[in-house]
Write a protein that holds these residues in place. Sequence first.
Motif, PDB file in Angstrom:
ATOM      1  N   MET A  72       0.889  -0.673  -0.095  1.00  0.00           N
ATOM      2  CA  MET A  72       0.316   0.156  -0.087  1.00  0.00           C
ATOM      3  C   MET A  72       0.720   1.621   0.121  1.00  0.00           C
ATOM      4  O   MET A  72       1.754   1.105   1.039  1.00  0.00           O
ATOM      5  N   ARG A  73       0.485   2.383  -0.477  1.00  0.00           N
ATOM      6  CA  ARG A  73       1.453   3.272  -1.234  1.00  0.00           C
ATOM      7  C   ARG A  73       0.266   4.201  -1.210  1.00  0.00           C
ATOM      8  O   ARG A  73      -0.295   4.177  -1.256  1.00  0.00           O
ATOM      9  N   PHE A  74       0.389   5.606  -1.077  1.00  0.00           N
ATOM     10  CA  PHE A  74       0.166   6.654  -0.471  1.00  0.00           C
ATOM     11  C   PHE A  74       0.821   7.925  -1.536  1.00  0.00           C
ATOM     12  O   PHE A  74       2.407   8.329  -1.524  1.00  0.00           O
ATOM     13  N   ASN A  75      -0.598   8.124  -2.478  1.00  0.00           N
ATOM     14  CA  ASN A  75       0.264   9.742  -3.102  1.00  0.00           C
ATOM     15  C   ASN A  75       1.545   9.905  -4.140  1.00  0.00           C
ATOM     16  O   ASN A  75       2.047  10.549  -4.490  1.00  0.00           O
ATOM     17  N   GLY A  76       1.326   8.370  -4.469  1.00  0.00           N
ATOM     18  CA  GLY A  76       2.460   7.844  -6.032  1.00  0.00           C
ATOM     19  C   GLY A  76       3.572   7.442  -4.899  1.00  0.00           C
ATOM     20  O   GLY A  76       5.270   7.858  -5.713  1.00  0.00           O
ATOM     21  N   ASP A  77       3.549   7.933  -3.463  1.00  0.00           N
ATOM     22  CA  ASP A  77       5.652   7.746  -2.750  1.00  0.00           C
ATOM     23  C   ASP A  77       5.915   6.886  -2.495  1.00  0.00           C
ATOM     24  O   ASP A  77       5.120   5.775  -2.194  1.00  0.00           O
ATOM     25  N   SER A  78       7.158   5.931  -4.002  1.00  0.00           N
ATOM     26  CA  SER A  78       7.688   5.027  -3.394  1.00  0.00           C
ATOM     27  C   SER A  78       9.207   5.136  -2.923  1.00  0.00           C
ATOM     28  O   SER A  78      10.105   4.365  -2.643  1.00  0.00           O
ATOM     29  N   GLY A  79       9.389   5.922  -2.370  1.00  0.00           N
ATOM     30  CA  GLY A  79      10.764   6.078  -1.861  1.00  0.00           C
ATOM     31  C   GLY A  79      10.188   6.170  -0.196  1.00  0.00           C
ATOM     32  O   GLY A  79       9.387   5.160   0.547  1.00  0.00           O
ATOM     33  N   ASN A  80      11.526   6.086   0.083  1.00  0.00           N
ATOM     34  CA  ASN A  80      11.638   5.104   1.780  1.00  0.00           C
ATOM     35  C   ASN A  80      10.983   6.095   2.867  1.00  0.00           C
ATOM     36  O   ASN A  80      11.579   6.232   4.015  1.00  0.00           O
ATOM     37  N   ASN A  81       9.467   6.248   2.821  1.00  0.00           N
ATOM     38  CA  ASN A  81       8.598   7.088   3.837  1.00  0.00           C
ATOM     39  C   ASN A  81       8.046   6.123   4.857  1.00  0.00           C
ATOM     40  O   ASN A  81       6.895   6.420   5.441  1.00  0.00           O
ATOM     41  N   TYR A  82       8.239   5.129   4.782  1.00  0.00           N
ATOM     42  CA  TYR A  82       6.989   3.874   5.651  1.00  0.00           C
ATOM     43  C   TYR A  82       7.784   3.307   6.361  1.00  0.00           C
ATOM     44  O   TYR A  82       8.524   2.721   6.205  1.00  0.00           O
ATOM     45  N   SER A  83       6.641   3.384   7.463  1.00  0.00           N
ATOM     46  CA  SER A  83       7.195   1.804   8.153  1.00  0.00           C
ATOM     47  C   SER A  83       6.163   1.044   9.048  1.00  0.00           C
ATOM     48  O   SER A  83       4.508   1.621   9.217  1.00  0.00           O
ATOM     49  N   PHE A  84       6.397  -0.395   9.102  1.00  0.00           N
ATOM     50  CA  PHE A  84       5.214  -1.301   9.005  1.00  0.00           C
ATOM     51  C   PHE A  84       5.571  -1.728  10.985  1.00  0.00           C
ATOM     52  O   PHE A  84       6.724  -1.953  11.189  1.00  0.00           O
ATOM     53  N   HIS A  85       5.041  -2.074  11.728  1.00  0.00           N
ATOM     54  CA  HIS A  85       5.009  -3.436  11.894  1.00  0.00           C
ATOM     55  C   HIS A  85       3.942  -4.191  12.462  1.00  0.00           C
ATOM     56  O   HIS A  85       2.977  -3.966  12.240  1.00  0.00           O
ATOM     57  N   PHE A  86       4.216  -5.806  12.766  1.00  0.00           N
ATOM     58  CA  PHE A  86       3.457  -6.662  12.398  1.00  0.00           C
ATOM     59  C   PHE A  86       3.558  -7.857  13.926  1.00  0.00           C
ATOM     60  O   PHE A  86       4.338  -7.660  14.895  1.00  0.00           O
TER      61      PHE A  86
END
Lengths: 185, 156
Positions: A72-86
Amino acid sequence: MPIPLGILAAAGFRPSAAGAYDLLESTVLTGNQLSVSFTNLATKYAATYQHLQLRVVTRDTFTGGDGSTVLMRFNGDSGNNYSFHFLEGNGSSVLSKNGVSTSRIIFQQSSNGNWSADVIDILDPFETTKNKTTRILCGAPTVPYVGLLSGNWRNTAQITSILLQTEGFNLAQGSRFSLYGIRSA
Amino acid sequence: MSYIALATTTLGSAASSVTFSSIPATYRDLIVVIDAKSGAGVATIGLRFNSDTGNNYSYVDMSGTGSSTSSSANTQDRATMGFVPGTSAYMSTAQIMDYAQTDKHKTVLARHSNASGNVQALANRWANTNAITTVNLSTAVNNFPIGTTISLYGVA
């Protein structure tokens, strides 16, 4: 002793007038494809809705095993600007995983002809004072997999688009992606 | 309005089973909510669809008790909304996704919270492509206590 209940929502049932949860858009794939996008979201919904929810039932077309992921990405941003935890259960143990400074938020889906489902909450998507937080309840019972996921997009811009794209084989025909809005007071 | 209350009952007497019937295919998903008062432990909260009592259900769960975690998976004769190890009040929700779609087996996502026992997330599959018209909730042992509220919602 079973108690059979009738259903209130027969013809003539009237729900309360002031609803706060609305179906905005829905796509059911009529063929196999790589991704689904929801676009122009701020323009269409920022004035009315405080939060968004995606309800997804999906699988990919791979038949050699069960389990892949969707990004899942927002606004077409494919840079390393996300984090997630499971926090996830696989039928034998509970695991915790994370991705820090990654290029997307991901969640599990099924393959091999089996279906999986997700409820994805996107909080304050149109607020410009906050980075964006997501929360996902994810289940792929045939993998087997159940997960509670949190995701973060480090950007205070309004969310204008959401991309959901398989990281395995194509999303299968019949996969369903529904976007709901939760109204502001 | 896309989140509709379809039926609600508050038990005036303890019951081992509650059934919602004649569910129309009008919605996209169903949501079941149980808010139970404390009472004799019920072990497992089961879900069955369309009176199917065969081993056509599978689940995977993830549980935390405050001191340990566990995960299990099985194929059995009902879906599971939660495991209730003790006698405290508890709450469970189940999201029955694409319940009326005839091109899919049915996926059910559940969350369970028990005041003195555990917190859980569960994913279930009912291996049947028929539209769901009946939802039955049941206890493995004992009854849903008096005063327990069980509700069914439709999501457009």
